[in-house]
Design a protein around this motif. Structure first.
Motif, mmCIF file in Angstrom:
data_model
loop_
_atom_site.group_PDB
_atom_site.id
_atom_site.type_symbol
_atom_site.label_atom_id
_atom_site.label_comp_id
_atom_site.label_asym_id
_atom_site.label_seq_id
_atom_site.Cartn_x
_atom_site.Cartn_y
_atom_site.Cartn_z
ATOM 1 N N MET A 64 0.835 -1.201 0.000
ATOM 2 C CA MET A 64 0.000 0.000 0.000
ATOM 3 C C MET A 64 0.872 1.254 0.000
ATOM 4 N N ALA A 65 1.879 1.249 0.877
ATOM 5 C CA ALA A 65 2.760 2.412 0.979
ATOM 6 C C ALA A 65 3.543 2.616 -0.301
ATOM 7 N N LEU A 66 4.108 1.540 -0.848
ATOM 8 C CA LEU A 66 4.885 1.657 -2.079
ATOM 9 C C LEU A 66 4.029 2.171 -3.222
ATOM 10 N N ASP A 67 2.827 1.665 -3.333
ATOM 11 C CA ASP A 67 1.917 2.107 -4.384
ATOM 12 C C ASP A 67 1.613 3.598 -4.223
ATOM 13 N N HIS A 68 1.412 4.034 -2.988
ATOM 14 C CA HIS A 68 1.127 5.442 -2.704
ATOM 15 C C HIS A 68 2.260 6.339 -3.189
ATOM 16 N N TRP A 69 3.492 5.854 -3.059
ATOM 17 C CA TRP A 69 4.655 6.651 -3.458
ATOM 18 C C TRP A 69 5.090 6.364 -4.886
ATOM 19 N N GLY A 70 4.285 5.620 -5.631
ATOM 20 C CA GLY A 70 4.584 5.366 -7.034
ATOM 21 C C GLY A 70 5.735 4.420 -7.255
ATOM 22 N N LEU A 71 5.995 3.555 -6.270
ATOM 23 C CA LEU A 71 7.096 2.598 -6.362
ATOM 24 C C LEU A 71 6.564 1.214 -6.694
ATOM 25 N N LYS A 72 7.224 0.540 -7.597
ATOM 26 C CA LYS A 72 6.744 -0.762 -8.047
ATOM 27 C C LYS A 72 7.032 -1.847 -7.013
ATOM 28 N N SER A 73 6.099 -2.762 -6.881
ATOM 29 C CA SER A 73 6.312 -3.919 -6.009
ATOM 30 C C SER A 73 5.702 -5.139 -6.672
ATOM 31 N N ALA A 135 4.519 10.685 6.719
ATOM 32 C CA ALA A 135 4.815 9.271 6.941
ATOM 33 C C ALA A 135 3.544 8.435 6.907
ATOM 34 N N LEU A 136 3.728 7.155 6.624
ATOM 35 C CA LEU A 136 2.709 6.133 6.837
ATOM 36 C C LEU A 136 3.292 5.196 7.882
ATOM 37 N N VAL A 137 2.446 4.678 8.762
ATOM 38 C CA VAL A 137 2.975 3.939 9.906
ATOM 39 C C VAL A 137 2.350 2.551 9.977
ATOM 40 N N ILE A 138 3.204 1.525 9.919
ATOM 41 C CA ILE A 138 2.752 0.155 10.147
ATOM 42 C C ILE A 138 2.660 -0.045 11.650
ATOM 43 N N VAL A 160 -1.432 -3.285 10.667
ATOM 44 C CA VAL A 160 -2.287 -2.410 9.867
ATOM 45 C C VAL A 160 -1.480 -1.177 9.488
ATOM 46 N N LEU A 161 -2.007 -0.390 8.549
ATOM 47 C CA LEU A 161 -1.299 0.797 8.089
ATOM 48 C C LEU A 161 -2.083 2.040 8.480
ATOM 49 N N ALA A 162 -1.460 2.915 9.269
ATOM 50 C CA ALA A 162 -2.070 4.195 9.613
ATOM 51 C C ALA A 162 -1.912 5.146 8.433
ATOM 52 N N HIS A 173 -5.820 1.418 7.203
ATOM 53 C CA HIS A 173 -6.141 0.376 6.229
ATOM 54 C C HIS A 173 -5.801 -0.952 6.907
ATOM 55 N N ASN A 174 -6.743 -1.855 6.952
ATOM 56 C CA ASN A 174 -6.548 -3.142 7.636
ATOM 57 C C ASN A 174 -6.551 -4.278 6.609
#
Length: 210
Positions: A64-73, A135-138, A160-162, A173-174
Motif C-alpha cells: 500500500m505504501a509503495l503504491d502510494h509513493w509510485g514505487l513498483k512492487s 509518513a505512513l505507519v505500520i 495495519v497501516l495508519a 487500512h486493515n
C-alpha cells in the motif's frame, strides 16, 4: 491528540487477493485455496498462496505504501519470499516467525530507497505528527481491531497501516478487515486504540510521485 487532521490517499490491498472473501475465511466457511485470483500473489501453487495469505499483513501494508509513493512492487507472496530471504521472516515446519522489524526495515530501505524506522516505543501521541509529516505507519495491533466492539485478549499479532487521523480518530487500512466495514479508511477512536495497539511499529516515509 491535538488539532491535526490529515488523510493520505493510499490505495488499499487485502492480504487475500479476493478481499470480499475475508468474512468467510475468518468464519471457516471458505478456504484461501478457493480464491480464484490466487495467482496474482505470485505464488507458485495454490497451497503456497494459502500458507502465506494468513501471514502477510505486513507485505500488504508495505505494498500500500509503495503504491502510494509510485514505487513498483511484486505480488504479496513474491514479496514474502523476498523478505524471507532478507531475514524478516523465519520459516518453520508449522508456520512462520515474523514480521521481524529490523531486517524488514533494512531491506525495505535498501530495496526501494524509502525511510523505514523501527519504533519499539510508539505511542498514540506520536502518530498525528508522523502522519502530518508525510509518513505512513505500520502498527502492531490485535487482529480483532476489525471489530471495534470486541475486547481483545491481548495487543499485537497483526499489522495495519495508519493512513490518516483527526482530533478524534486514527484512520487505518486493515489487510484483514471486513469489506465495507473495516478494510479501508477505517476510523478508530483514539479512546479505543489502546485496547488493540501494542505500541510498536515501523514508520515509513517516501517521496510522493505525481
Amino acid at each position: 491528540m491535538g488539532n491535526i487532521s490529515v488523510r493520505h490517499q493510499v490505495p488499499y490491498y487485502s492480504q487475500w487477493e479476493s478481499a470480499e472473501f475475508v468474512p468467510g475465511l475468518l468464519a471457516g466457511h471458505r478456504k484461501a485455496e478457493d480464491d480464484p485470483f490466487w495467482q496474482r500473489s505470485g505464488a507458485d501453487s495454490v497451497e503456497e498462496y494459502a500458507f502465506w495469505s494468513w501471514r502477510i499483513c505486513g507485505m500488504a501494508c508495505l505494498r500500500m505504501a509503495l503504491d502510494h509513493w509510485g514505487l513498483k512492487s511484486a505480488g504479496l507472496v513474491t514479496l514474502a519470499r523476498e523478505f524471507l530471504e532478507a531475514g524478516a521472516y523465519v520459516r518453520r515446519e508449522d508456520g512462520v516467525d515474523g514480521l521481524i522489524y529490523a531486517p524488514f526495515a533494512r531491506h525495505a530501505a535498501k530495496r526501494w530507497g524509502i525511510e523505514a524506522e523501527v519504533r519499539t516505543e510508539l505511542t498514540e501521541d506520536d502518530l498525528p505528527g508522523l502522519l502530518q509529516d508525510g509518513a505512513l505507519v505500520i502498527l502492531s495491533v490485535h487482529p480483532s481491531i476489525r471489530d471495534l466492539s470486541s475486547t481483545p485478549p491481548g495487543r499485537g499479532g497483526h499489522l495495519v497501516l495508519a493512513v490518516g487521523c483527526s482530533p478524534t480518530h486514527l484512520q487505518i487500512h486493515n489487510p484483514s478487515g471486513l469489506p465495507g466495514v473495516s478494510q479501508r479508511f477505517t476510523d478508530v477512536p483514539w479512546s479505543v486504540l489502546p485496547r488493540f495497539f501494542a505500541r510498536r511499529g515501523v514508520v515509513l516515509k517516501g517521496d510522493r510521485v505525481g
